[in-house]
Design a protein around this motif. Sequence first.
Motif, mmCIF file in Angstrom:
data_model
loop_
_atom_site.group_PDB
_atom_site.id
_atom_site.type_symbol
_atom_site.label_atom_id
_atom_site.label_comp_id
_atom_site.label_asym_id
_atom_site.label_seq_id
_atom_site.Cartn_x
_atom_site.Cartn_y
_atom_site.Cartn_z
ATOM 1 N N UNK A 183 0.820 -1.206 0.000
ATOM 2 C CA UNK A 183 0.000 0.000 0.000
ATOM 3 C C UNK A 183 0.858 1.263 0.000
ATOM 4 N N UNK A 184 1.996 1.224 0.673
ATOM 5 C CA UNK A 184 2.880 2.394 0.693
ATOM 6 C C UNK A 184 3.374 2.739 -0.705
ATOM 7 N N UNK A 185 3.454 1.734 -1.578
ATOM 8 C CA UNK A 185 3.862 1.991 -2.960
ATOM 9 C C UNK A 185 2.756 2.695 -3.743
ATOM 10 N N UNK A 186 1.534 2.589 -3.267
ATOM 11 C CA UNK A 186 0.389 3.136 -4.008
ATOM 12 C C UNK A 186 -0.165 4.425 -3.402
ATOM 13 N N UNK A 187 0.182 4.691 -2.149
ATOM 14 C CA UNK A 187 -0.365 5.859 -1.466
ATOM 15 C C UNK A 187 0.558 7.060 -1.613
ATOM 16 N N UNK A 188 -0.023 8.180 -2.056
ATOM 17 C CA UNK A 188 0.732 9.421 -2.089
ATOM 18 C C UNK A 188 0.574 10.178 -0.776
ATOM 19 N N UNK A 189 1.315 11.267 -0.583
ATOM 20 C CA UNK A 189 1.196 12.066 0.642
ATOM 21 C C UNK A 189 -0.233 12.551 0.861
ATOM 22 N N UNK A 190 -0.722 12.362 2.065
ATOM 23 C CA UNK A 190 -2.068 12.802 2.460
ATOM 24 C C UNK A 190 -3.183 12.141 1.652
ATOM 25 N N UNK A 192 -5.854 9.093 0.683
ATOM 26 C CA UNK A 192 -6.600 8.036 1.325
ATOM 27 C C UNK A 192 -7.070 7.034 0.276
ATOM 28 N N UNK A 193 -7.116 5.767 0.671
ATOM 29 C CA UNK A 193 -7.663 4.727 -0.183
ATOM 30 C C UNK A 193 -8.827 4.073 0.543
ATOM 31 N N UNK A 194 -9.902 3.831 -0.191
ATOM 32 C CA UNK A 194 -11.119 3.296 0.417
ATOM 33 C C UNK A 194 -11.384 1.883 -0.112
ATOM 34 N N UNK A 195 -11.661 0.968 0.794
ATOM 35 C CA UNK A 195 -12.085 -0.371 0.437
ATOM 36 C C UNK A 195 -13.489 -0.623 0.944
ATOM 37 N N UNK A 196 -13.965 -1.834 0.787
ATOM 38 C CA UNK A 196 -15.308 -2.163 1.263
ATOM 39 C C UNK A 196 -15.382 -2.127 2.776
ATOM 40 N N UNK A 197 -14.281 -2.436 3.431
ATOM 41 C CA UNK A 197 -14.317 -2.600 4.878
ATOM 42 C C UNK A 197 -13.637 -1.474 5.636
ATOM 43 N N UNK A 198 -13.113 -0.506 4.945
ATOM 44 C CA UNK A 198 -12.464 0.572 5.673
ATOM 45 C C UNK A 198 -11.616 1.454 4.787
ATOM 46 N N UNK A 199 -10.898 2.362 5.429
ATOM 47 C CA UNK A 199 -10.103 3.371 4.742
ATOM 48 C C UNK A 199 -8.705 3.409 5.343
ATOM 49 N N UNK A 200 -7.716 3.643 4.491
ATOM 50 C CA UNK A 200 -6.331 3.782 4.963
ATOM 51 C C UNK A 200 -5.747 5.074 4.414
#
Length: 311
Positions: A183-190, A192-200
């Motif tokens: 996920x760190x490879x896909x997340x930019x600064x600030x 958020x990514x949303x899935x069916x069960x939650x957010x990171x």
Amino acid sequence: MNDETWADLRSQCGAVEPGAELVTPLSKRPFRIDATADDRIVVRFTDSTEERPLWREQFGVLDEQLEGGEMAVADLQPGVEPYAAVLTLSDAYAAEDDAIVRDDDAATGGESPFLVPAAEARTPAERVHDDALLLAHLVERLEVDDRADLDSLDTDSLTDYYVLASDVQRGADGLRTTARDELLERLGPEQELHGRFGTVRRTTRKRRRPKDDETVLAALDERGIPREWVLGVDPDKLDVVLSVTDLEEGAVYDTTEDVYVQKTATDEDEKYSRLQGLADRLADLEDAEGEAIRDEIDAIEDRLEEALTAG
């Protein structure tokens, strides 16, 4: 390779325990036997899902080479490795002293030093799934809902409950760490990514540790800050003093004790045996009750999907 030897090899391949793997002797690539046919044995490498046919004709070439003596494992070419591993399942071949040999007396059909039992061949994700299934079944059987229910459990059941919960936690944490790195490879600064069960989201925490003593003290001297403001007792040096003098530990340490339960062993064979029993029961669940359970699960998933869509 004559018909009798080929038939035996195919039979031994077909008798390999479902889920078991073979590993190539040198590169240690795991693979499973998918199918056998009149002219081939089909294997699938589990580290890449690559399928490869192992041809009877090529087994025959290897057989001819072994008639003249042994074949050192260290000399196996990558393309020959899976052939050699499968060959050791036969009643006619064996692995002895880091070599493949044709020896009817030494060979033990269906066994091989390159064969990994199904219980050991499971991936980390499969182990978490299995442990979670065992824990869920135990919770249901023991009817554990809260701390009060634990008080009524016999010691053996409570021990199993703790061990399984510990195994699930450890395995799940390993999966979480792997997922975090991806996920760190896909997340930019600030972001958020949303899935069916939650957010990171990507979060940064600063961890500090002092620079080397010389650098720190020089910085203090440069600014006129007394060194004694930051100097303290070094625990490592204090332990040395305790070991070589008659200084008592209680004179320099305040000691507290934390009592906890430590898991010292897990019986993987027992867990896997129990798991196979559950799998067999689930496979036999084809009656009206089983259909009702599946319908109930489908209904729950539909309601969840509707709620997520509405939200």
